[in-house]
Write a protein that holds these residues in place. Sequence first.
Motif, short mmCIF file in Angstrom:
data_model
loop_
_atom_site.label_atom_id
_atom_site.label_comp_id
_atom_site.label_asym_id
_atom_site.label_seq_id
_atom_site.Cartn_x
_atom_site.Cartn_y
_atom_site.Cartn_z
N GLY A 123 49.34 60.75 127.96
CA GLY A 123 49.30 59.86 126.73
C GLY A 123 50.13 60.71 125.61
O GLY A 123 49.95 60.29 124.17
N SER A 124 50.55 61.87 125.72
CA SER A 124 51.40 62.48 124.75
C SER A 124 52.53 63.33 125.54
O SER A 124 52.60 63.52 126.72
N GLU A 125 53.38 63.68 124.77
CA GLU A 125 54.49 64.89 125.16
C GLU A 125 54.24 66.22 125.48
O GLU A 125 54.79 67.02 125.96
N GLN A 126 52.66 66.48 125.20
CA GLN A 126 52.13 67.99 125.64
C GLN A 126 52.27 68.15 126.91
O GLN A 126 51.86 67.19 127.79
N SER A 127 52.87 69.27 127.56
CA SER A 127 52.82 69.80 128.55
C SER A 127 54.33 69.30 129.42
O SER A 127 54.53 69.36 130.66
N ALA A 128 55.26 68.55 128.63
CA ALA A 128 56.36 68.18 129.21
C ALA A 128 57.29 69.71 129.51
O ALA A 128 58.03 69.56 130.65
N LEU A 149 52.47 78.66 139.99
CA LEU A 149 50.93 78.12 139.54
C LEU A 149 50.26 79.29 139.03
O LEU A 149 49.48 78.96 137.98
N GLN A 150 50.36 80.31 139.63
CA GLN A 150 49.67 81.67 139.18
C GLN A 150 49.95 81.79 137.83
O GLN A 150 49.08 82.33 137.02
N SER A 151 51.23 81.75 137.38
CA SER A 151 51.94 81.98 136.19
C SER A 151 51.30 81.10 135.05
O SER A 151 51.05 81.12 134.06
N VAL A 152 51.25 79.61 135.72
CA VAL A 152 51.11 78.63 134.54
C VAL A 152 49.29 78.97 134.20
O VAL A 152 48.94 78.78 133.08
N LYS A 153 48.57 79.26 135.27
CA LYS A 153 47.23 79.29 135.24
C LYS A 153 47.06 80.72 134.02
O LYS A 153 46.11 80.60 133.14
N HIS A 154 47.70 81.88 134.31
CA HIS A 154 47.74 83.00 133.41
C HIS A 154 48.29 82.65 131.93
O HIS A 154 47.62 83.12 131.05
N THR A 161 44.55 74.08 130.48
CA THR A 161 44.93 74.84 131.93
C THR A 161 45.06 73.71 132.78
O THR A 161 45.96 73.48 133.55
N GLU A 162 43.99 73.04 132.89
CA GLU A 162 44.06 71.61 133.84
C GLU A 162 45.05 70.63 133.87
O GLU A 162 45.71 70.34 134.61
N GLN A 163 45.51 70.30 132.40
CA GLN A 163 46.57 69.56 132.11
C GLN A 163 47.72 70.27 132.67
O GLN A 163 48.79 69.63 133.36
N ASN A 164 48.02 71.23 132.44
CA ASN A 164 49.04 72.03 132.58
C ASN A 164 49.30 72.35 133.97
O ASN A 164 50.50 72.02 134.71
#
Length: 194
Positions: A123-128, A149-154, A161-164
């Motif tokens: 519903g938004s551009e966040q996480s593009a 994935l490890q880097s994104v979580k960090h 975090t969940e959305q990313n």
Amino acid sequence: MAMQKFLLTGTGGQGLILAAIMLAEAGIYAGQNVAQSQSYGPEARGGASRAEVIIGDEDIYYPKVERPDFVLTLSQEAYKKYGLHLDEEAILIVDDTQVTEVKPRSKNFYSLPITKAVRAHFGSEQSANVLALGVVASISGYLSMDNVLQSVKHRAPKGTTEQNIKALEIGWKMGLKAGENQENKHCQNEGDES
């Protein structure tokens, strides 16, 4: 491949510098040598931005990317500045929602609905930026999904975090599918020539 050079470009505020940091950190998790740098216009938000990442098993003597292997561009302005004069060997990935005018390329070109997919899912551009990271990393084939994935979580900002993670998964699948389509097109073209 001993080394891959990435150039992530767009508009200030799109989060590409964070995506580049995540990509570089994924390279560290993979046990590779890494260099990462960035620059953006004086207007920070809205001005052109670029982030560079070099990942490889060789020594890195210069941290800037002069001849990129992969160029991601999330804005028309950034495409004009960084994507217009690429040689055909560089892989160009554009967000077709934001980059609508592209010089024809005979190969190594992906036009994908990055922003559109993020809007549809969240519903938004966040996480593009993280979806785009998934696209680039999966097309490059150099890093594993687990390392990214490890880097994104960090590195994901608190509360995102969940959305990313979901954005990364969507981007990874989008990149794999685009790569398969490109491979099928290449095989068809070779078949047409014989």
